[in-house]
Design a protein around this motif. Structure first.
Motif, short mmCIF file in Angstrom:
data_model
loop_
_atom_site.label_atom_id
_atom_site.label_comp_id
_atom_site.label_asym_id
_atom_site.label_seq_id
_atom_site.Cartn_x
_atom_site.Cartn_y
_atom_site.Cartn_z
N ALA A 14 1.71 6.55 -6.90
CA ALA A 14 0.65 7.50 -7.48
C ALA A 14 1.31 9.09 -7.07
CB ALA A 14 -0.72 7.17 -6.59
N ARG A 15 1.87 9.29 -5.93
CA ARG A 15 2.34 10.59 -5.70
C ARG A 15 3.26 11.09 -6.88
NH1 ARG A 15 4.24 9.52 -0.69
NH2 ARG A 15 2.04 8.87 0.24
N GLU A 16 4.41 10.11 -7.26
CA GLU A 16 5.36 10.61 -8.22
C GLU A 16 4.46 10.74 -9.67
OE1 GLU A 16 8.09 7.28 -8.35
OE2 GLU A 16 8.66 7.64 -6.16
N ARG A 17 3.58 10.13 -9.89
CA ARG A 17 2.97 10.22 -11.25
C ARG A 17 2.44 11.22 -11.22
NH1 ARG A 17 0.54 4.13 -12.40
NH2 ARG A 17 2.41 3.28 -12.90
N LEU A 65 0.81 -1.26 -0.01
CA LEU A 65 0.07 0.03 0.02
C LEU A 65 0.98 1.38 0.09
CD1 LEU A 65 -2.94 1.29 0.05
CD2 LEU A 65 -2.61 1.07 2.72
N ARG A 66 2.06 1.37 0.75
CA ARG A 66 2.86 2.41 0.89
C ARG A 66 3.46 2.55 -0.37
NH1 ARG A 66 6.07 2.89 6.39
NH2 ARG A 66 5.35 5.25 6.29
N ALA A 67 3.98 1.46 -1.05
CA ALA A 67 4.63 1.63 -2.29
C ALA A 67 3.50 2.24 -3.59
CB ALA A 67 4.84 0.25 -2.66
N ALA A 68 2.47 1.73 -3.47
CA ALA A 68 1.42 2.13 -4.17
C ALA A 68 0.99 3.67 -4.02
CB ALA A 68 -0.07 1.40 -4.22
N TRP A 69 0.81 4.01 -2.83
CA TRP A 69 0.72 5.69 -2.83
C TRP A 69 1.84 6.54 -3.35
CZ3 TRP A 69 -1.19 5.16 3.26
CH2 TRP A 69 -2.44 4.82 3.03
N ALA A 70 2.97 5.81 -2.98
CA ALA A 70 4.48 6.58 -3.29
C ALA A 70 4.44 6.83 -4.95
CB ALA A 70 5.68 6.01 -3.04
N GLU A 92 3.14 14.24 -9.60
CA GLU A 92 3.86 15.15 -9.72
C GLU A 92 4.54 15.40 -10.96
OE1 GLU A 92 7.01 14.40 -6.81
OE2 GLU A 92 5.62 14.53 -5.07
N VAL A 93 4.76 14.40 -11.67
CA VAL A 93 5.49 14.43 -13.11
C VAL A 93 4.23 14.75 -14.03
CG1 VAL A 93 6.05 12.94 -14.94
CG2 VAL A 93 7.03 12.26 -12.66
N ASP A 94 3.05 14.29 -13.80
CA ASP A 94 2.07 14.63 -14.76
C ASP A 94 1.27 16.30 -14.19
OD1 ASP A 94 2.07 12.24 -15.98
OD2 ASP A 94 0.59 11.44 -14.89
N GLY A 95 1.73 16.83 -13.17
CA GLY A 95 1.37 18.15 -12.89
C GLY A 95 -0.07 18.08 -12.41
N GLU A 96 -0.66 17.10 -12.17
CA GLU A 96 -2.25 16.80 -11.61
C GLU A 96 -1.97 17.39 -10.00
OE1 GLU A 96 -3.46 12.87 -11.89
OE2 GLU A 96 -3.18 12.80 -13.88
N ALA A 97 -3.04 18.02 -9.72
CA ALA A 97 -3.27 18.42 -8.32
C ALA A 97 -3.46 17.13 -7.40
CB ALA A 97 -4.46 19.23 -8.16
N LEU A 98 -2.94 17.17 -6.28
CA LEU A 98 -3.31 16.04 -5.33
C LEU A 98 -4.58 15.91 -4.98
CD1 LEU A 98 -0.23 16.72 -2.82
CD2 LEU A 98 -0.42 14.93 -4.40
N PRO A 99 -5.08 14.75 -4.65
CA PRO A 99 -6.73 14.55 -4.41
C PRO A 99 -7.19 15.39 -3.26
CG PRO A 99 -5.66 12.41 -4.91
CD PRO A 99 -4.39 13.43 -4.89
N SER A 100 -6.23 15.61 -2.28
CA SER A 100 -6.72 16.22 -1.09
C SER A 100 -6.68 17.86 -1.48
CB SER A 100 -5.74 16.21 0.12
OG SER A 100 -4.15 16.54 -0.42
#
Length: 130
Positions: free
Chosen positions: A41-44, A34-39, A46-54
């Motif tokens: 997702a966060r990296e993707r 789960l932690r690896a999946a979150w990391a 940041e690379v794609d320039g998407e806003a964080l869900p929060s």
């Protein structure tokens, strides 16, 4: 092991504690993935320039937040209800097998459930297919 416990633990309380322990071990074993999946997702994001869900959620109007939280609560309630219904069915099925004289009436189906879960676990995730 979870669904086979009625064959080996007669006390309902002890069976509940055993199932809670098995669930805790399973959840703890899934934490690294789960932690690896979150990391990832966060990296993707940041690379794609998407806003964080929060940040996206906090920018919504109050009515939309209520709808989103209500939808999440409804999905969670349906999920919990579905799991409880399936577990009750599995227990009653095992009890019916016991009443008909089958040996280890819960263990046989539990092995099938485990094999099905193992097969699903082996399926590649969408990220693995690219």
């Amino acid at each position: 092991m979870y669904y086979a416990t009625p064959d080996f633990i007669s006390s309902r309380t002890a069976r509940g504690w055993a199932k809670a322990g098995l669930t805790a071990v399973t959840v703890a074993a899934s934490v690294p993935d789960l932690r690896a999946a979150w990391a990832t997702a966060r990296e993707r994001q940041e690379v794609d320039g998407e806003a964080l869900p929060s940040k996206t959620f906090s920018s919504l109007p109050a009515g939309s937040k209520a709808v989103a939280l209500g939808s999440v609560a409804a999905v969670l309630a349906c999920s919990v209800g579905g799991v409880l219904t399936a577990e009750r069915w599995a227990f009653r099925y095992g009890q019916a097998r016991a009443a008909s004289g089958k040996g280890l009436p819960h263990t046989g189906p539990a092995l099938l459930y485990g094999a099905l879960a193992g097969g699903l676990w082996l399926l590649p995730t969408p990220a693995d297919t690219h």
